[in-house]
Design an enzyme around this catalytic site. Structure first.
Site, PDB file in Angstrom:
ATOM      1  N   ASP A  51     -11.314   2.102   3.653  1.00 12.75           N
ATOM      2  CA  ASP A  51     -11.519   0.661   3.463  1.00 12.75           C
ATOM      3  C   ASP A  51     -12.984   0.346   3.146  1.00 12.75           C
ATOM      4  OD1 ASP A  51      -9.401  -1.162   3.551  1.00 12.75           O
ATOM      5  OD2 ASP A  51      -9.191  -1.004   5.728  1.00 12.75           O
ATOM      6  N   GLN A  94      -5.084  -2.100   9.624  1.00 16.72           N
ATOM      7  CA  GLN A  94      -4.846  -3.370   8.956  1.00 16.72           C
ATOM      8  C   GLN A  94      -5.364  -4.533   9.808  1.00 16.72           C
ATOM      9  OE1 GLN A  94      -3.643  -3.664   5.843  1.00 16.72           O
ATOM     10  NE2 GLN A  94      -3.779  -5.896   5.901  1.00 16.72           N
ATOM     11  N   LYS A 145       0.842  -1.204   0.000  1.00 16.84           N
ATOM     12  CA  LYS A 145       0.000   0.000   0.000  1.00 16.84           C
ATOM     13  C   LYS A 145       0.870   1.245   0.000  1.00 16.84           C
ATOM     14  CE  LYS A 145      -3.867  -2.377   2.145  1.00 16.84           C
ATOM     15  NZ  LYS A 145      -4.476  -2.847   3.385  1.00 16.84           N
TER      16      LYS A 145
HETATM   17  N1  GUN Z   1      -6.426  -7.287   5.721  1.00 20.56           N
HETATM   18  C1  GUN Z   1      -6.530  -7.936   4.532  1.00 20.56           C
HETATM   19  N2  GUN Z   1      -7.109  -7.153   3.613  1.00 20.56           N
HETATM   20  C2  GUN Z   1      -7.390  -5.975   4.221  1.00 20.56           C
HETATM   21  C3  GUN Z   1      -7.984  -4.753   3.788  1.00 20.56           C
HETATM   22  O1  GUN Z   1      -8.406  -4.596   2.650  1.00 20.56           O
HETATM   23  N3  GUN Z   1      -8.080  -3.772   4.723  1.00 20.56           N
HETATM   24  C4  GUN Z   1      -7.646  -3.937   6.004  1.00 20.56           C
HETATM   25  N4  GUN Z   1      -7.801  -2.925   6.842  1.00 20.56           N
HETATM   26  N5  GUN Z   1      -7.094  -5.059   6.442  1.00 20.56           N
HETATM   27  C5  GUN Z   1      -6.958  -6.068   5.548  1.00 20.56           C
END
Ligand code: GUN
Length: 293
Positions: free
Chosen positions: A119, A96, A52
């Site tokens: 998200d 996350q 990211k």
């Molecule tokens: N863990 C795995 N995929 C994601 C996501 O898209 N967002 C978040 N916050 N955690 C994740």
């Protein structure tokens, strides 16, 4: 058969976002700023957050990672979230997942200001999306919609069968594709672990979206000739033929299903690559105050 190429589309969207960021900078506007909260040292989460960060830098965003040990208390994490909610320098942030067991993920999600919830996990964003209001849409369903749109795949009046009813894929994508407009106006059937005669149902699908998390579940006899098949599965399977000792398999038996399809996503290289792009799109929208004004 045409491959729905996540790599090409993700590069295309990223280039468009980068161009927009350049314009914002030229006009002296605020550069979009995404923050990721990372709790603990889970290997998968570290990789996700690093990807990211790299993508943010690629398109010209500011990116910050806040790290906490997995001993952080729930109340301290909620306090940190509140600081980000009220920090005008931060346009959007994510926490996350997964989180340590002593922290309620649902409480954390609900503590995030929906205006900064890039998200798209907050119930307000989920609800707004469901009734067709402007909302942050979560990464995987948004990635699917982006692929359909970019390849100009007809959806109106089509029978879309979704395998899986998870909160992060099956449920939102079935909602989105039944909404009015494009890409939508589908007749949607959602199948799950209690559904009877799954192959009978999938054979009637014009668009088949598979998000079960079961390697190679969908075989050729389950797919109609000319169908559009979107495979959301990413299953890490042990392999003796690869150097690393494992390989990634989708939920669809690609080699036998692909020849029957009009369009199909590969795994890897399909929907997965578009998920980070969706996060970037949402962060840009947050910076531009597009969703909530
Ligand atoms: N863990 C795995 N995929 C994601 C996501 O898209 N967002 C978040 N916050 N955690 C994740």
């Amino acid at each position: 058969m045409i491959l729905l190429d996540g790599k090409i589309i993700s590069e295309q969207v990223k280039a468009e976002i980068a161009l927009e960021v350049e314009n914002i900078k030229r006009q002296g506007g605020k550069v979009p700023h995404l923050v990721a909260i990372l709790v603990g040292h889970d290997g998968g989460s570290e990789t996700y957050v690093a990807n990211k960060e790299r993508s943010c830098i690629q398109v010209g965003f500011r990116s910050t990672v806040f790290r906490f040990e997995d001993t952080i208390t729930e109340s301290k994490l909620l306090y940190e979230i509140n600081l980000l909610n009220n920090n005008p320098d931060v346009d959007g942030f994510i926490v996350q997942m997964p989180l340590p067991k002593h922290i309620s993920e649902q409480k954390v999600i609900e503590a995030i200001d929906p205006k900064k919830d890039v998200d798209g996990f907050h119930p307000l964003n989920v609800g707004r999306m469901t009734i067709g209001m402007p909302a942050y849409i979560s990464a995987t369903p948004d990635g699917i919609v982006e692929l359909l749109r970019r390849y100009k795949i007809e959806t109106s009046g089509k029978h879309c069968v979704v395998l899986g009813r998870s909160n992060i894929v099956g449920r939102p994508i079935s909602n989105l594709l039944s909404l009015k407009g494009y890409p939508g106006d589908c007749t949607v059937t959602v199948c799950h672990s209690r559904t009877k005669n799954i192959p009978e149902i999938t054979r009637t699908a014009d668009i088949l979206i598979v998000a079960l998390g079961q390697a190679e579940f969908v075989t050729a006899n389950m797919v109609k000739e000319g169908a559009v098949v979107i495979d959301v599965g990413i299953n890490r399977i042990k392999s003796e033929t690869t150097k690393s000792g494992w390989k990634l398999l989708g939920d669809v038996k690609f080699d036998e299903v692909a020849p029957k399809c009009s369009y199909i996503t590969p795994v890897p290289g399909g929907v997965g690559l578009l998920t980070i792009v969706s996060l970037l799109k949402n962060t840009l929208k947050a910076a531009k105050k597009e969703i909530y004004g």
